[in-house]
Write an enzyme that holds these catalytic residues in place. Sequence first.
Site, PDB file in Angstrom:
ATOM      1  N   CYS A  42      -1.979  -1.364   7.231  1.00  0.00           N
ATOM      2  CA  CYS A  42      -1.381  -0.023   7.292  1.00  0.00           C
ATOM      3  C   CYS A  42      -1.639   0.642   8.636  1.00  0.00           C
ATOM      4  CB  CYS A  42      -1.898   0.849   6.149  1.00  0.00           C
ATOM      5  SG  CYS A  42      -1.164   0.416   4.560  1.00  0.00           S
ATOM      6  N   GLU A  87       0.648   3.845   1.955  1.00  0.00           N
ATOM      7  CA  GLU A  87       1.017   4.290   3.295  1.00  0.00           C
ATOM      8  C   GLU A  87       2.279   3.574   3.781  1.00  0.00           C
ATOM      9  OE1 GLU A  87      -1.933   3.216   2.149  1.00  0.00           O
ATOM     10  OE2 GLU A  87      -3.580   3.860   3.451  1.00  0.00           O
ATOM     11  N   CYS A 136       0.831  -1.197   0.000  1.00  0.00           N
ATOM     12  CA  CYS A 136       0.000   0.000   0.000  1.00  0.00           C
ATOM     13  C   CYS A 136       0.876   1.261   0.000  1.00  0.00           C
ATOM     14  CB  CYS A 136      -0.881   0.026   1.234  1.00  0.00           C
ATOM     15  SG  CYS A 136      -2.003  -1.363   1.399  1.00  0.00           S
TER      16      CYS A 136
HETATM   17 ZN   LIG Z   1      -2.891  -0.552   3.405  1.00  0.00          ZN
END
Ligand SMILES: [Zn+2]
Length: 132
Positions: free
Chosen positions: A95, A55, A53
Amino acid sequence: MTEIDLKAKARDAMANAYSPYSRFKVGAAILTEAGNVFTGCNVENISYGLSICAERNAIVHAVAVEGPGMKLKEIVVTNHNENGDSGACSPCGACRQFMIEFSSPSTQVTYPGESGDVVTTVKKLLPESFRF
Ligand SMILES: [Zn+2]
């Protein structure tokens, strides 16, 4: 650094997303307590589980530069759903756990909600984080 600047940086990173499978582009910009800004985008893989991801991409970069003492002050996430649906999307559980590791109780996170940006804290997103 203002929130508006972070959002622009998140959008810039989002433009570089590699998301041929989900067609869901995500960008993140983080401001560290040291005053540095780092960005990340989602990078997917044909072996879906290997995807990362935006982040976590940004946080990993921040640690690589600032070291293990890196602390998050603010995180801004933006996205663009090429499938045409709403872009409302809060950070995923992985995340959230990753963010809280480097957060203080006041670390702010902004993400796209159904009716505009949601501004909250990492602690509120994951009040009962994994610890041992
Ligand atoms: Zn994520």
